[in-house]
Design an enzyme around this catalytic site. Structure first.
Site, PDB file in Angstrom:
ATOM      1  N   ALA A  66       0.874  -1.179   0.000  1.00 33.79           N
ATOM      2  CA  ALA A  66       0.000   0.000   0.000  1.00 33.79           C
ATOM      3  C   ALA A  66       0.911   1.230   0.000  1.00 33.79           C
ATOM      4  O   ALA A  66       2.083   1.144   0.372  1.00 33.79           O
ATOM      5  CB  ALA A  66      -0.887  -0.013   1.245  1.00 33.79           C
ATOM      6  N   GLY A 105       0.488  -5.190   0.502  1.00 32.48           N
ATOM      7  CA  GLY A 105      -0.677  -5.161  -0.394  1.00 32.48           C
ATOM      8  C   GLY A 105      -0.345  -5.691  -1.773  1.00 32.48           C
ATOM      9  O   GLY A 105      -1.221  -6.202  -2.467  1.00 32.48           O
ATOM     10  N   GLU A 108      -0.794  -9.253  -1.520  1.00 28.98           N
ATOM     11  CA  GLU A 108      -2.239  -9.500  -1.347  1.00 28.98           C
ATOM     12  C   GLU A 108      -2.986  -9.358  -2.672  1.00 28.98           C
ATOM     13  O   GLU A 108      -3.969 -10.047  -2.903  1.00 28.98           O
ATOM     14  CB  GLU A 108      -2.787  -8.558  -0.278  1.00 28.98           C
ATOM     15  CG  GLU A 108      -2.254  -8.911   1.106  1.00 28.98           C
ATOM     16  CD  GLU A 108      -2.638  -7.897   2.146  1.00 28.98           C
ATOM     17  OE1 GLU A 108      -2.260  -6.706   2.009  1.00 28.98           O
ATOM     18  OE2 GLU A 108      -3.331  -8.266   3.109  1.00 28.98           O
ATOM     19  N   GLU A 128       4.035  -5.855   6.874  1.00 28.11           N
ATOM     20  CA  GLU A 128       3.243  -4.847   7.575  1.00 28.11           C
ATOM     21  C   GLU A 128       3.605  -4.781   9.054  1.00 28.11           C
ATOM     22  O   GLU A 128       3.548  -3.721   9.670  1.00 28.11           O
ATOM     23  CB  GLU A 128       1.756  -5.147   7.431  1.00 28.11           C
ATOM     24  CG  GLU A 128       1.197  -4.883   6.055  1.00 28.11           C
ATOM     25  CD  GLU A 128       1.373  -6.042   5.087  1.00 28.11           C
ATOM     26  OE1 GLU A 128       2.227  -6.924   5.305  1.00 28.11           O
ATOM     27  OE2 GLU A 128       0.650  -6.042   4.076  1.00 28.11           O
TER      28      GLU A 128
END
Ligand code: T1G
Length: 692
Positions: A66, A105, A108, A128
């Site tokens: 992210a 992310g 993911e 993370e």
């Protein structure tokens, strides 16, 4: 080729739709990237000519997570989950084509594709936890379904980057394609998938590996126990474990809900804010405003190290690890042999743990040239002295180096405190002199304080910052003053710790408070580890400090089983009745009225003066920015990263509270607590250190 937006395009090659992202520096999942992905996939799915879709990235890496710079701001564009839903529910095969580091992310997103192919140099991870978070886009629910619970627990709580080969073996990647041919390899893989015409399966529907862990709570209890010390004080590791537990015990969507709930809790907490601060602070530290990026770098092909003791040996290992030859100098043969032996033993111990091969050990040792002749440093590009911490000795060494070293060689001192300008003045080339302050153990601690002298040339600074990165250090440029940044602030804490044990606390009270705060150990345990007799001279001792009294009693620290603490045969420390008596007698002789001291007072007395000293360092220009000071303390002294470093922590407490505390202590204990002008100004203006 159709440009979906400024960072995403869609090209169709035969019956394969290729979605390409190009959002430097790391294709982070910004609003534009999310928008582009959603648009491109909707278009590719709607296009009947497209039978399969490849997702690939330009630049140095597949999506690396992210966009951390967007955290805390109002979200615009589609959510990551919306993008994932479009991809995961595509009625045609989706292949993620991975290079670089597919992280957070990014992984993911790759996990909602049906397949993942990668080049051999790729790495995958869910880091993370390192910014105080957990994978908030299904990673804690999908990863265990692919690699199993045990590996998932390891990955989400360490943030480790798994190399492609291992990722293939654990099923995270489906195929490895040729380096440099990722696009063609991914398209070819997609065509094979089409030819095989297998039914599309989504990871969320694959439950075998999580069901295998059902009814085995010991997997989690044993994992927690084995990692308790490492996770001490951190919130995010435990929350990650709870999410993986949910992937075993709850239906997928329920697990997703719990993941979301815990993610939001971490995101809004101070620990993640502190760890994100530390992440960017470490990268900011590499930026030196008055040393432009295009400053010429001096090539460092050969390094000389003077001193083969603990520091000289550790320093040498950093360069050997980076494949840079080192000539190490000692005056006496037995010291040289011992030093070289310690280096070899360190490598052999690492090899025993499987982190090095025997061949690596020999390769590194072959780069090391022991010598007792300073003249052998004549062809070195960088020479680092790590001799005894006495100015006269340093000046003598640099005087000799001035005569021996080749023109343009960088002459560096590993001094912890001493004045770099005075050292530089003992040469005819002060522009080539700099401080390279390593932290013990020098081959382990990541911090490198680079001390610029008044005359240090910018190329010498730029080269030192660069070589710091080359040897895997976090290099922070600091100004020349007693103790530079780290040790100058440490002195504040040490002074208060000694005062506190005279006024009523005991060493184990102070250590407990600072250990519970999150530091690896308190000042007294640290003194015992280093040795109480460092710099102590039996010929001149006069029982003038508690430390001297203890040395006079032959209580030298861990090394002889007794210091501030008593140590058993396993070096386990316990409070010493003898030391308690020494402290009480010492206070009585000085008519000090001892009193009960609260843990809170201990914490504030030790840490507020550090924040205040950091403010003085900033106003004197001895650090470029407050976050550099945080980077020094996190990487050089083990300051708990979940409080962001002393300056960030001071702001978490509230600078107004720190200032008030300093003023109250100044009333009681004098001008050691005199607030810095900067602290006064920032509080008066309602500002923070960023505005310094
Ligand atoms: N967001 C924004 N900027 C980032 C970034 C990120 N995730 N990662 C790196 N940068 C910037 C960095 O600040 C620097 O900027 C430049 O890129 C180069 O970085 C939903 C919520 C990818 C291994 O934690 O580990 O996904 O200084 O110097 O050494 O579950 O960057 O050049 O202006 O470090 O080659 C998870 C963090 C996010 C990865 C590259 N992802 N990044 O290392 O370059 S949270 C991460 C890294 C998340 C989801 C959750 C490294 C790297 P500038 P660099 P590098």
């Amino acid at each position: 080729m159709t440009a979906i937006n400024n960072v995403t395009d869609l090209t169709v090659e035969g019956d394969i739709g290729v979605v390409t992202l190009n959002s430097p520096p790391v294709n982070a999942l910004s609003a534009a990237v999310r928008e582009g992905l959603k648009g491109a996939f909707e278009q590719a799915i709607a296009d009947s000519a497209v039978k399969a879709i490849v997702l690939i990235c330009d630049g140095k890496t597949f999506i690396a997570g992210a966009d951390i710079t967007e955290f805390g701001k109002a979200m615009t564009g589609p959510s990551l989950q919306e993008v994932q839903n479009v991809i995961e529910n595509a009625p045609k095969p989706v292949v993620a084509a991975i290079h670089g580091t597919v992280l957070g992310g990014g992984l993911e997103v790759a996990l909602v594709a049906h397949y993942r192919v990668a080049v051999p140099s790729a790495k995958a991870g869910l880091p993370e936890v390192n910014i105080g978070l957990l994978p908030g886009a299904g990673g804690t629910q999908r990863l265990p379904r692919v690699v199993g619970v045990e590996k998932a627990l390891e990955m989400v709580t360490t943030g480790q980057h798994v190399p492609a080969k291992a990722a293939l073996a654990m099923g995270l990647f489906d195929s490895i394609v040729e380096e440099g041919a990722l696009r063609d390899g991914a398209i070819a893989f997609a065509r094979v998938v089409l030819a095989e015409d297998k039914p599309l399966t989504r990871i969320r529907d694959q439950n075998a590996k999580v069901e295998a862990a059902r009814g085995k709570p010991e997997i989690f209890s044993e994992f927690r126990k084995a990692n308790a010390r490492k996770f001490r004080g951190f919130k995010a590791p435990e929350y990650n474990i709870q999410c993986v537990e949910a992937s075993v015990n709850l239906p997928f969507d329920e697990g997703l809900k719990l993941e979301r709930k815990l993610f939001m809790e971490l995101m809004s907490g101070s620990q993640s804010a502190a760890q994100r601060h530390a992440f960017f602070a470490e990268r900011q530290a590499a930026k030196v405003p008055d040393v432009p990026d295009d400053t010429p770098i001096i090539p460092v092909r050969k390094v000389g190290v003077i001193g083969a003791g603990t520091m000289g040996g550790g320093i040498s290992m950093n360069f050997l690890n980076a494949g840079i030859p080192v000539t190490i100098i000692e005056a006496k043969a037995e010291n040289l042999d011992r030093g070289v032996g310690v280096i070899r033993r360190n490598y052999e111990n690492t090899a025993k743990k499987g982190r090095l091969t025997e061949a690596d050990v020999e390769k590194r040792m072959a780069l090391l040239t022991p010598s007792m002749n300073l003249e052998d440093l004549a062809d070195c590009d960088l020479i680092i002295e790590a001799v005894f911490e006495l100015m006269e000795i340093k000046q003598e060494v640099f005087g000799k180096l001035d005569r021996i070293a080749k023109p343009g060689a960088i002459l560096a001192s590993n001094t912890s405190y001493l004045d770099i300008d005075v050292i530089a003045a003992s040469t005819s080339r002060p522009e080539s002199v700099i401080g390279l302050h390593f932290f013990s153990p020098a081959n382990v601690m990541r911090l490198l304080e680079i001390v610029r002298g008044a005359k240090t040339d910018k190329s010498v600074i730029a080269t030192s910052m660069q070589i710091g990165k080359t040897i895997g250090k976090v290099a922070v440029l600091v100004g020349n003053c007693h103790g530079f940044v780290g040790n100058r602030m440490l002195a504040q804490r040490q002074r208060e710790a000694m005062s506190l044990i005279l006024e009523g606390a005991m060493p184990w009270d102070v250590d407990r408070v600072l250990y519970d705060f999150g530091l690896p150990m308190g000042p007294f345990a640290m003194s015992d580890l280093a040795g109480l007799d460092i710099g102590w001279d039996p010929a001149k001792t006069s029982s003038s400090t508690i430390r001297e009294v203890l040395c006079e009693m032959d209580r030298r620290g861990q090394k002889n089983g007794k210091g501030f603490y008593d140590y058993d045969e396993n070096r386990v420390a316990k409070p010493s009745a003898e030391v308690e008596k020494v402290i009480l007698d010492f206070a009585e002789k000085r008519q000090i009225q001892r009193r009960q001291i609260s843990d809170q007072e201990i914490l504030e007395r030790c840490l507020y003066p550090m924040v205040n000293e950091g403010a003085k360092i900033l106003e004197e220009g001895k650090a470029i920015r407050a976050s550099d000071i945080d980077t020094v303390w996190i990487n050089g002294y083990g300051w708990p990263v979940y409080t962001g470093g002393p300056m960030f922590w001071g702001e978490l407490v509230g600078l107004d509270k720190v200032l008030a505390g300093m003023k109250a202590f100044q009333e009681q204990h004098g001008d050691d607590f005199k607030p810095s002008a900067l602290l006064e100004r920032l509080v008066a203006e309602g500002k923070g250190f960023k505005d310094a």
